[in-house]
Enzyme design. Structure first.
Site, mmCIF file in Angstrom:
data_model
loop_
_atom_site.group_PDB
_atom_site.id
_atom_site.type_symbol
_atom_site.label_atom_id
_atom_site.label_comp_id
_atom_site.label_asym_id
_atom_site.label_seq_id
_atom_site.Cartn_x
_atom_site.Cartn_y
_atom_site.Cartn_z
ATOM 1 C CG ASP A 393 1.618 3.370 0.854
ATOM 2 O OD1 ASP A 393 2.137 4.413 0.416
ATOM 3 O OD2 ASP A 393 0.467 3.005 0.544
ATOM 4 C CD GLU A 396 2.963 10.233 2.118
ATOM 5 O OE1 GLU A 396 3.142 9.744 1.007
ATOM 6 O OE2 GLU A 396 2.347 9.636 3.043
ATOM 7 C CG ASP A 460 -1.485 6.343 -4.230
ATOM 8 O OD1 ASP A 460 -0.730 5.380 -4.417
ATOM 9 O OD2 ASP A 460 -2.019 6.588 -3.140
#
Length: 660
Positions: A393, A396, A460
C-alpha cells in the site's frame, strides 16, 4: 517507419514518408526558464503554487540530420532527436543546465482524443482537460468532508460533481496516448502539466529539462507494445490467482477459518484469503485500521502459521499487507529510528506524517541500509512465513520539505517514491526465487511502476455508485492505466471508504462482485468500517451470488490467463478500451464499458436500482452471454438483473461460450 527529411531549411519528421511534424529555421521550438514551486501537503493531498522567475524562447538556428539522428541547434543549447527501434523518437537536450522548466507544443487536430496521465477515475478522454502529473491521494480530506455532510443529510448524489481542475491521483505518469496512434512519455521525475484544451496543439510543461519519447504504431496494440518497451511490462501472474475469489477477511484466526468454511460450504470457489490485519489493528475515529508494525500479531492470529499450511493444502493461499510507514508506538519503528532509517525533517528528527488520525514515520527508501532492512523484513516475516501475496500500500506521501539520506531534492523524488516502494517488493520476490509464485498489488505509481509492480488495484473507492469515487469510477481507472502501459489492475469488491450512512448494501456488493468476476483478479475487502458493510456472507442471497460469480471467474481462467500472458509479452493490458479495435466515435468516448481481452465486452451496471442497461456495441457480431441472443453493432437496452451483468462475446469467438 520514421525518417528525417531536410528541405528548403525545413526539418521534417516523417512517418511512412508523410510529414507529421516540421520546424523551420528561425521558428520557436520550446520555452525554457526558471520557476519556484511551493507545496502544502495535508493527508497526502497537495496545494501547489508555481512562481515563474524567468522564461525564454528558444528558436532553431541550425539543422543537421542523418538517417537515424538529427540535431537542431538553438539560440541556446541543442535538441537531439534519435530514431530507436524504427518507431520511436527520443528527444534530448544539451546546454540547458541553467534552467529548471521547459514547455513545448505538440501539434494536434480538433477531432483527436487523449488518454493517460496516469490513473484517471473521473474522466477517460482528457481532451479539453488540463492534467497535473503529481502523485497524491486520490480522495482527499476536503472531498470526504463534503461527502460526509451530504451523507449525514441523506443526499445520495451519484452524478459527477468533482471539478477536474481539483483532480489528484494515486498513480500519476507523464504519459498520454493519442487517438492518432502515438504515445508521448517524458523521462522527468518532476511535476509536469499536460494541457489538452487547444484544438491545434497539446502544451506540455515540465519542471525540469528532461528527455522524452514519442512512439507510433499501425494499431493501438502496436502503440502499447511500443510504450511498454519503454516503461516496462508486468510478469504473468501466479497460476492460483485465476482459481476463484480471494476473500477479504479480518478479525483473527477463528474468524478467518469460520468464514472460509462458510464460503466453501456455500459453493464459493475460494483461491485465497487476504488478511490485512495480520500485523494487528487499531480502532480510530476513521474505522478499523492497522498497526503498521510488520510482524505477526500472535494474539490476534494465534497459530496462523499452522492455518496457512492447512489452507494451502486445500488450494487456498493466504495474503497479507505492508506499506512503507511505521507505527511510532511499535518495536519496528524504534529499531528503524535508532539506526537512522527514517525520513528526516530539517531539524534532523524523524518526519511524522498524519495519514488519517494518527502519525507515522516513513522508511527512507533512498537509504540503501534502510532498503535492505525492510526488504529482509518482507522476506522473513511475509515470504518465509508463508504468505502468497500482499497489498503493498501507499507511496504517495513523501513531503517536499523533508530531508533524504541520498541528499536528493524531495521535490524531484516525490513522484518516484511509489516506484521505489514497488521495486523493493519486487526485489524481495526475485531474491527469494518466488516471482511467479507470489504476487503483490500496489495502489500508487509513477513511470517505473509498470516494470516493478506485479498488479495494481484502484485504491480506496467509496462504497456506492458515485461516478467520481464509487463503482463507476474504477472502469476509467483501469482503462487509463492500460493506456499508460500498466496492463494488470483490479478493484476492491464493494469498495473501501465508508462512514455514517455511506455503507455498502447488498446491491452495491453484488454489482461490484459481478463486475470483478470479469476482471484479471477477483478480490474482496471488508472496507474501512467492516461492521457497516455487507460482506460476502451477509445473507443467503449474497452468498449464492458470490458463489456464482466466483465460479464464473474460475471458468474464465484459460481466457484471462492467456490475456495476462499476452500483456507480459506485448504490453497490451487485459482490460482494454473499445477504440483499440473499433474506429467509431462512441468507442473513443465510452468509459463505462470495456473489452476483457479481445473477445469479451463487459458493460457493468453503474446505477443503483437498475434492472436493465443501455449498451453500446461496436460494429461487429455479438452474442449475449446469458440469453445467447445475437446482436449487431448499435445501441440497445438489455436486461441486467443482478447476477446477469451485460456481457457479450464476439461472434467470431463463440467457442468461448463453452467455458460457461
Amino acid at each position: 517507419m520514421l525518417s528525417f527529411v531536410v528541405k528548403n531549411d525545413v526539418f521534417h519528421i516523417c512517418l511512412n514518408n508523410k510529414s507529421i511534424f516540421n520546424v523551420k529555421m528561425g521558428q520557436k521550438l520550446l520555452n525554457v526558464g526558471n520557476s519556484k514551486n511551493t507545496y502544502k501537503m495535508s493527508h497526502g493531498s497537495f496545494k501547489i503554487k508555481e512562481k515563474v522567475l524567468f522564461d525564454k524562447e528558444l528558436t532553431v538556428t541550425g539543422i543537421k540530420a542523418s538517417e537515424n539522428s538529427a540535431e537542431l541547434c538553438l539560440n541556446e543549447g541543442k535538441c537531439k532527436i534519435e530514431i530507436t527501434d524504427g518507431n520511436k523518437l527520443l528527444f534530448s537536450f544539451d546546454g540547458l543546465k541553467n534552467y529548471n522548466r521547459m514547455s513545448f507544443d505538440i501539434p494536434a487536430i480538433k477531432d483527436e482524443y487523449i488518454y493517460g496521465g496516469g490513473e484517471t477515475f473521473s474522466e477517460f478522454n482528457l481532451r479539453n482537460k488540463k492534467v497535473n502529473v503529481w502523485v497524491a491521494e486520490h480522495i482527499n480530506a476536503v472531498q470526504i468532508a463534503k461527502k460526509l455532510l451530504k451523507q449525514i443529510f441523506g443526499i445520495k448524489n451519484t452524478e459527477r460533481k468533482q471539478k477536474f481542475s481539483k483532480y489528484e491521483t494515486y498513480y500519476a505518469q507523464p504519459t498520454f496516448l493519442s487517438s492518432r496512434k502515438y504515445f508521448f512519455h517524458s523521462l522527468t521525475t518532476a511535476k509536469s502539466e499536460f494541457d489538452f484544451k487547444n484544438d491545434n496543439y497539446h502544451r506540455i510543461k515540465i519542471n525540469e529539462i528532461s528527455p522524452f519519447y514519442m512512439g507510433f504504431g499501425e494499431t493501438f496494440e502496436d502503440v502499447l507494445s511500443n510504450l511498454s518497451s519503454v516503461v516496462g511490462r508486468q510478469p504473468a501472474l501466479p497460476d492460483w490467482v485465476y482459481d476463484g475469489y480471494i476473500l477479504g477477511i479480518q478479525g483473527g484466526t477463528d474468524t478467518m477459518m469460520k468464514k472460509v468454511d462458510t464460503a466453501l460450504e456455500s459453493g464459493i470457489a475460494v483461491n485465497g484469503v487476504w488478511i490485512q490485519d495480520w500485523e494487528g489493528r487499531r480502532i480510530t475515529a476513521a474505522g478499523k485500521q492497522l498497526y503498521w508494525n510488520w510482524q505477526w500479531d500472535r494474539e490476534l492470529y494465534p497459530e496462523l502459521e499452522k492455518r496457512i499450511e492447512e489452507l494451502n493444502s486445500k488450494g487456498i493461499k493466504v495474503l497479507g499487507y505492508i506499506n512503507p510507514f511505521l507505527a511510532v508506538e511499535k518495536p519496528l519503528y524504534k529499531e528503524a529510528s535508532a539506526k537512522g532509517y527514517c525520513v528526516k525533517n530539517k531539524d534532523g528528527e524523524d518526519y511524522y506524517v498524519t495519514i488519517t488520525t494518527f502519525p507515522a514515520a516513513m522508511i527512507d527508501l533512498t537509504n540503501p541500509d534502510a532498503v535492505g532492512w525492510i526488504k529482509d523484513i518482507i522476506k522473513k516475516n511475509m515470504i518465509d512465513f508463508g504468505f502468497s501475496g500482499w497489498m503493498a500500500d501507499f507511496g504517495e506521501y513523501l513531503p517536499t520539505d523533508c530531508v533524504l539520506s541520498s541528499g536528493e531534492d524531495p521535490e524531484t523524488v516525490h513522484n518516484t517514491w511509489p516506484a521505489l516502494w514497488a521495486k523493493i517488493n519486487r526485489e524481495a520476490l526475485e531474491e527469494s526465487g518466488k516471482l511467479g509464485e507470489i504476487m503483490f498489488f500496489t495502489r500508487a505509481g509513477y513511470s517505473d511502476t509498470p516494470k516493478y509492480s506485479t498488479m495494481m488495484w484502484n485504491g480506496d473507492n467509496h462504497v456506492d455508485f458515485s461516478v467520481d469515487f464509487g463503482l463507476p469510477s474504477v472502469i476509467p481507472a483501469m482503462l487509463s492505466l492500460t493506456c499508460c502501459g500498466f496492463g494488470l489492475s483490479h478493484s476492491d469488491i464493494g469498495g473501501y471508504t465508508s462512514f455514517f450512512n455511506l455503507k455498502r448494501d447488498e446491491e452495491l456488493y453484488m454489482r461490484w462482485c459481478e463486475m470483478n468476476a470479469f476482471s484479471p483478479v477477483m478480490r474482496g475487502h471488508e472496507g474501512l468500517n467492516p461492521d457497516l458493510n455487507v460482506q460476502f456472507d451477509g445473507s443467503d442471497t449474497v452468498l449464492k451470488h458470490s458463489a456464482k460469480m466466483s465460479q464464473i471467474h474460475k471458468k474464465l481462467k484459460p481466457y484471462i490467463k492467456s490475456a495476462v500472458e499476452y500483456n507480459a509479452q506485448k504490453g497490451v493490458g487485459v482490460v482494454r478500451p473499445l477504440f483499440f479495435y473499433y474506429d467509431e466515435e462512441r468507442a473513443y468516448t465510452e468509459c463505462f464499458e470495456y473489452m476483457l481481452g479481445r473477445d469479451i465486452l463487459v458493460a457493468p451496471v453503474i446505477k443503483a436500482g437498475a434492472d436493465s442497461r443501455e449498451v453500446y456495441l461496436p460494429d461487429d457480431g455479438w452474442i449475449h452471454l446469458w440469453s445467447k441472443k445475437e446482436y449487431k453493432g448499435g445501441t440497445y437496452t438489455v436486461s441486467a438483473k443482478i447476477g446477469e451483468i451485460p456481457v457479450f462475446i464476439r461472434k467470431e469467438a463463440d467457442d468461448l461460450l463453452e467455458l460457461f
